[in-house]
Design an enzyme around this catalytic site. Structure first.
Site, mmCIF file in Angstrom:
data_model
loop_
_atom_site.group_PDB
_atom_site.id
_atom_site.type_symbol
_atom_site.label_atom_id
_atom_site.label_comp_id
_atom_site.label_asym_id
_atom_site.label_seq_id
_atom_site.Cartn_x
_atom_site.Cartn_y
_atom_site.Cartn_z
ATOM 1 N N CYS A 93 -0.267 7.136 1.378
ATOM 2 C CA CYS A 93 -1.141 8.268 1.706
ATOM 3 C C CYS A 93 -2.567 7.848 2.069
ATOM 4 O O CYS A 93 -3.417 8.698 2.321
ATOM 5 C CB CYS A 93 -1.131 9.319 0.601
ATOM 6 S SG CYS A 93 -1.398 8.682 -1.049
ATOM 7 N N HIS A 340 -0.810 18.196 2.088
ATOM 8 C CA HIS A 340 -0.950 16.742 2.123
ATOM 9 C C HIS A 340 0.161 16.126 2.981
ATOM 10 O O HIS A 340 1.222 15.780 2.479
ATOM 11 C CB HIS A 340 -0.873 16.227 0.684
ATOM 12 C CG HIS A 340 -1.022 14.754 0.512
ATOM 13 N ND1 HIS A 340 -1.468 13.904 1.504
ATOM 14 C CD2 HIS A 340 -0.770 13.958 -0.569
ATOM 15 C CE1 HIS A 340 -1.484 12.662 1.033
ATOM 16 N NE2 HIS A 340 -1.053 12.664 -0.206
#
Length: 388
Positions: A93, A340
């Site tokens: 991420c 996200h």
């Protein structure tokens, strides 16, 4: 230290809407998310520079497939020509931010050609992976013998380790959601968005009535503090920027008549931390990047930290000594409100800084920081300075 006008700079920044996995963008592949953003950034750059940039490379972060170098596919799909290669980066991420760092580093090393960099993730269309016919959700982040928790488990463990209560986590999530709702109402996302006609033209709205909803969510673990309300939603989306050389002779220099406003890349850092508590990684990365930039924490006007979990974000802020309600932090909300998309989120953070500081009219010299904590025990951060 290199003068800010001579540093690599970001002069265009765009993103798609962000949508929860399985919803508005569920039918779009990685290619279909990335191509419109790469094309929009190229078009924006043509406008601000006065001529089409001759792009040297497209660098995109991506975590969960489909493989086959999505950055190269996006370069071809965006019409940049077959001479433009592509590099796909996986720092989980932190991938989108790592891709922007990679592009900036190439320019700093002397290849003064523009690059498009960012990230893309289609969690909805990510392929099923398997070994010997047995499907698995993710590859290991650490080898045998190391603690290698799933990210939700790791965030729960971090909350317990740091004594971060559910009340603090819920309050943080509510604040992020309110800030995003205010940004939507004020149109502060409009200029950065690339509408995906027929799929989504705006972000999925932040959850309404968040204070009423938060107490209703049950803990994800027995006697735990994490809930679906203070945890980000897994999402689809893409974001990209154009990085160009600064200084005389580069785009934005005298050859184009005047300096091009943007974000100069002052410094960056990638660090490792305990894989058992990966959520803290952004804190040492930020401190390292600030030290490299010669900037104090108090001088930072805007922070964009990827809010994967409220607990993780609070743990980072506590280590930095930044108040959780600091107006500099994710001023228009973050991943807890909008979602996200793993490989894109680090690039979304940079797009948000560009909107807040460059589009928002911040004066030259204003400092912004983008950062992410990363599965497996990593932190990625970059320090930017407004140039005009």
């Amino acid at each position: 230290m290199t003068e800010s006008h001579a540093l690599p700079r970001i002069v265009a920044a765009r993103r798609t809407p962000i949508a929860t996995r399985g919803r508005a963008l569920a039918a779009l592949t990685v290619e279909q998310l990335a191509v419109p953003v790469v094309r929009a950034v190229h078009d924006d750059a043509t406008h601000v520079l006065g001529l089409p940039p001759v792009v040297a490379d497209v660098v995109l972060g991506n975590c969960m497939g489909p493989g086959g170098n999505p950055a190269r596919v996006a370069a071809l799909g965006a019409g940049l020509g077959f001479t433009v290669p592509g590099l796909t980066v996986d720092r989980q991420c932190g991938s989108g931010l790592a891709a922007i760092i990679e592009a900036s580093t190439a320019i700093s090393a002397g290849d003064h050609r523009p690059r498009i960099a960012g990230g893309v993730e289609s969690a909805s269309t990510a392929p099923t992976r398997s070994v010997d016919g047995v499907a698995y959700a993710r590859a290991p982040f650490a080898p045998a013998g190391w603690n290698d928790p799933d990210m939700t488990r790791a965030a729960e463990d971090l909350a317990a380790h740091d004594g971060i209560s559910r009340e603090r986590q819920d309050a943080y999530a509510a604040r992020s959601t309110h800030r995003a709702a205010s940004a939507v109402a004020a149109g502060r996302f409009t200029d950065e968005l690339v509408p995906l006609v027929g799929a989504a033209e705006q972000d999925e709205a932040p959850r309404r009535g968040i204070e009423r909803l938060l107490p209703r969510f049950t803990p994800l673990f027995t006697d735990g503090s994490l809930t679906a309300g203070n945890t980000c939603r897994v999402s689809d989306g893409a974001a990209a920027v154009l990085v160009v050389p600064g200084g005389p002779g580069g785009p934005g220099g005298p050859a184009h008549g005047s300096a091009t406003p943007g974000l100069a890349v002052r410094a960056h850092a990638v660090v490792g931390c305990d894989p058992a508590l990966p959520g803290i990684g952004a804190a040492p990365a930020i401190l390292d990047a600030l030290d490299r930039a010669g900037v104090d924490l108090a001088q930072v006007a805007a922070f964009e930290i990827v809010e994967a979990f409220a607990a993780q974000t609070l743990a980072v802020l506590d280590r930095l000594g930044v108040a959780e309600d600091d107006e500099r932090l994710c001023a228009d909300g973050g991943a807890l409100a909008l979602g996200h998309p793993w490989g894109a989120s680090g690039a979304v953070a940079v797009v948000r800084l560009f909107s807040r500081l460059v589009r928002g009219g911040a004066p030259a010299g204003t400092i912004g920081v983008a950062a992410a904590s990363v599965g497996g025990g990593l932190g990625v951060a970059a320090v930017f300075e407004v140039v005009r």
